[in-house]
Design a protein around this motif. Structure first.
Motif, PDB file in Angstrom:
ATOM      1  N   LYS A  18       0.841  -1.203   0.000  1.00 23.58           N
ATOM      2  CA  LYS A  18       0.000   0.000   0.000  1.00 23.58           C
ATOM      3  C   LYS A  18       0.876   1.252   0.000  1.00 23.58           C
ATOM      4  CE  LYS A  18      -3.834   2.355   0.351  1.00 23.58           C
ATOM      5  NZ  LYS A  18      -4.750   2.466  -0.817  1.00 23.58           N
ATOM      6  N   PHE A  19       1.978   1.205   0.710  1.00 21.67           N
ATOM      7  CA  PHE A  19       2.899   2.350   0.751  1.00 21.67           C
ATOM      8  C   PHE A  19       3.460   2.613  -0.650  1.00 21.67           C
ATOM      9  CE2 PHE A  19       7.093   4.238   0.995  1.00 21.67           C
ATOM     10  CZ  PHE A  19       6.885   5.302   1.863  1.00 21.67           C
ATOM     11  N   ILE A  20       3.850   1.549  -1.359  1.00 21.36           N
ATOM     12  CA  ILE A  20       4.396   1.713  -2.715  1.00 21.36           C
ATOM     13  C   ILE A  20       3.343   2.309  -3.652  1.00 21.36           C
ATOM     14  CG2 ILE A  20       5.304   0.482  -4.734  1.00 21.36           C
ATOM     15  CD1 ILE A  20       6.576  -1.529  -2.823  1.00 21.36           C
ATOM     16  N   ASP A  21       2.104   1.853  -3.518  1.00 20.12           N
ATOM     17  CA  ASP A  21       1.029   2.385  -4.357  1.00 20.12           C
ATOM     18  C   ASP A  21       0.838   3.883  -4.097  1.00 20.12           C
ATOM     19  OD1 ASP A  21      -1.049   2.068  -6.297  1.00 20.12           O
ATOM     20  OD2 ASP A  21      -2.522   2.131  -4.688  1.00 20.12           O
ATOM     21  N   ASN A  22       0.820   4.271  -2.823  1.00 19.14           N
ATOM     22  CA  ASN A  22       0.687   5.688  -2.468  1.00 19.14           C
ATOM     23  C   ASN A  22       1.901   6.497  -2.927  1.00 19.14           C
ATOM     24  OD1 ASN A  22      -1.819   5.368  -1.247  1.00 19.14           O
ATOM     25  ND2 ASN A  22      -0.933   4.906   0.753  1.00 19.14           N
ATOM     26  N   TYR A  23       3.059   5.864  -2.846  1.00 15.06           N
ATOM     27  CA  TYR A  23       4.299   6.521  -3.293  1.00 15.06           C
ATOM     28  C   TYR A  23       4.233   6.834  -4.788  1.00 15.06           C
ATOM     29  CZ  TYR A  23       8.699   5.112  -5.715  1.00 15.06           C
ATOM     30  OH  TYR A  23       9.734   4.946  -6.588  1.00 15.06           O
ATOM     31  N   LEU A  24       3.658   5.933  -5.570  1.00 11.21           N
ATOM     32  CA  LEU A  24       3.507   6.170  -7.005  1.00 11.21           C
ATOM     33  C   LEU A  24       2.499   7.292  -7.275  1.00 11.21           C
ATOM     34  CD1 LEU A  24       3.521   2.493  -8.340  1.00 11.21           C
ATOM     35  CD2 LEU A  24       5.297   4.225  -8.667  1.00 11.21           C
ATOM     36  N   VAL A  25       1.436   7.325  -6.488  1.00 11.44           N
ATOM     37  CA  VAL A  25       0.440   8.405  -6.612  1.00 11.44           C
ATOM     38  C   VAL A  25       1.106   9.748  -6.315  1.00 11.44           C
ATOM     39  CG1 VAL A  25      -1.688   9.379  -5.667  1.00 11.44           C
ATOM     40  CG2 VAL A  25      -1.533   6.922  -6.091  1.00 11.44           C
TER      41      VAL A  25
END
Length: 239
Positions: free
Chosen positions: A10-17
Motif C-alpha cells: 500500500k505504501f508503494i502504491d501511495n508513493y507512485l500516486v
C-alpha cells in the motif's frame, strides 16, 4: 523468500500516486515491477524495505537529490523523472498497438458480409436523405461520426476509471479519427466556399460514406478496450 506486507505494498502504491503516476493502469504495471524488484533486493542483499525501495526508485531513472542528511521521503519524492519517461514510453507503445488494431479491425469489417450489408444499406439511406434534406444530412453525418466521442465522454463523466486509464484515453483519441477528418474538411469547405450560393455539398456525402467504416472500427476497438480495462479495474479494486 520473504514477501512484502500489505502495508508495504500500500505504501508503494501511495508513493507512485505522490510521484504523479496518474494513470491507474500504468501505476498497476509499475507497482508489480517495483514489488518484485524490492522483494528481490530485501531477500538477496539482506537490506531493509526502505533501502531496497530507494535503490529501485533510482534504478528507474529518478534522482535521489543531494541533501546533507536526506530523509527517506526527501529522497523518494525528490524526482519522478524516471516515471514520466516510463509513462511516455508506454504511451508510444500503446498508441502503436491500438493503431494497428484499428486498421486490422477495419480490414475485418470489410471481410464481414454482415457489415457489408449494413454499409450498403447505410450508403443508400444516407444518399436518399442527402438528396431530399441536404443540410440536415450534413449535420446528421457530423453527429454520426461523433458516436465514439459520445461514448467516451459519457464514460469519462460516469467514472474516473475511464479518464484515469492511459489505454482508454489513447484508444479514444484513435477512435476520433473520422470526426477529425470530417471537422477539418468542414472548416476548409467553409473557408473556400464562403459567400457562394452553389456549394458542392456532395463532398460531405462522399466523406460521410467513406468515414463510416472508420467510425465503426474505432467504436468497436474503443468498446473492447473499455470493457477489458473496466473488468481489470474492478478486479483490482475488489482484490
Amino acid at each position: 523468500m520473504l514477501k512484502l506486507t500489505k502495508e508495504e505494498i500500500k505504501f508503494i502504491d501511495n508513493y507512485l500516486v505522490k510521484n504523479k503516476v496518474k494513470y491507474w493502469d500504468v501505476r498497476t504495471e509499475l507497482l508489480d515491477h517495483i514489488i518484485l524488484a524490492t522483494e528481490a533486493k530485501t531477500n538477496n542483499e539482506g537490506i531493509s524495505f526502505n533501502e531496497a525501495l530507494l535503490e529501485v526508485h533510482e534504478e528507474f531513472g529518478n534522482k535521489l537529490g543531494h541533501f546533507k542528511s536526506p530523509s527517506f521521503e526527501q529522497s523518494l519524492y525528490y524526482s519522478n523523472k524516471g516515471f514520466k519517461k516510463f509513462t511516455l514510453e508506454k504511451q508510444k507503445e500503446i498508441g502503436k498497438k491500438y493503431r494497428r488494431q484499428h486498421w486490422q479491425g477495419l480490414k475485418s469489417l470489410f471481410l464481414s458480409p454482415k457489415f457489408l450489408l449494413e454499409y450498403v444499406l447505410f450508403g443508400i439511406c444516407f444518399y436518399l436523405c442527402f438528396l431530399n434534406f441536404t443540410k440536415l444530412a450534413i449535420v446528421f453525418g457530423m453527429i454520426l461520426l461523433m458516436i465514439p466521442t459520445f461514448y467516451s465522454g459519457f464514460h469519462s463523466i460516469k467514472n474516473k476509471m475511464a479518464r484515469r486509464s492511459l489505454n482508454i484515453v489513447l484508444t479514444t483519441g484513435i477512435s476520433l479519427l473520422p470526426w477529425t477528418i470530417y471537422n477539418l474538411s468542414l472548416q476548409v469547405f467553409n473557408l473556400n466556399y464562403k459567400g457562394e450560393e452553389d456549394k458542392p455539398y456532395y463532398i460531405f456525402l462522399i466523406l460521410t460514406i467513406l468515414c463510416y467504416p472508420l467510425m465503426r472500427s474505432g467504436l468497436n476497438i474503443y468498446m473492447k478496450i473499455y470493457n477489458d480495462f473496466k473488468n481489470q479495474y474492478n478486479l483490482m479494486v475488489n482484490s
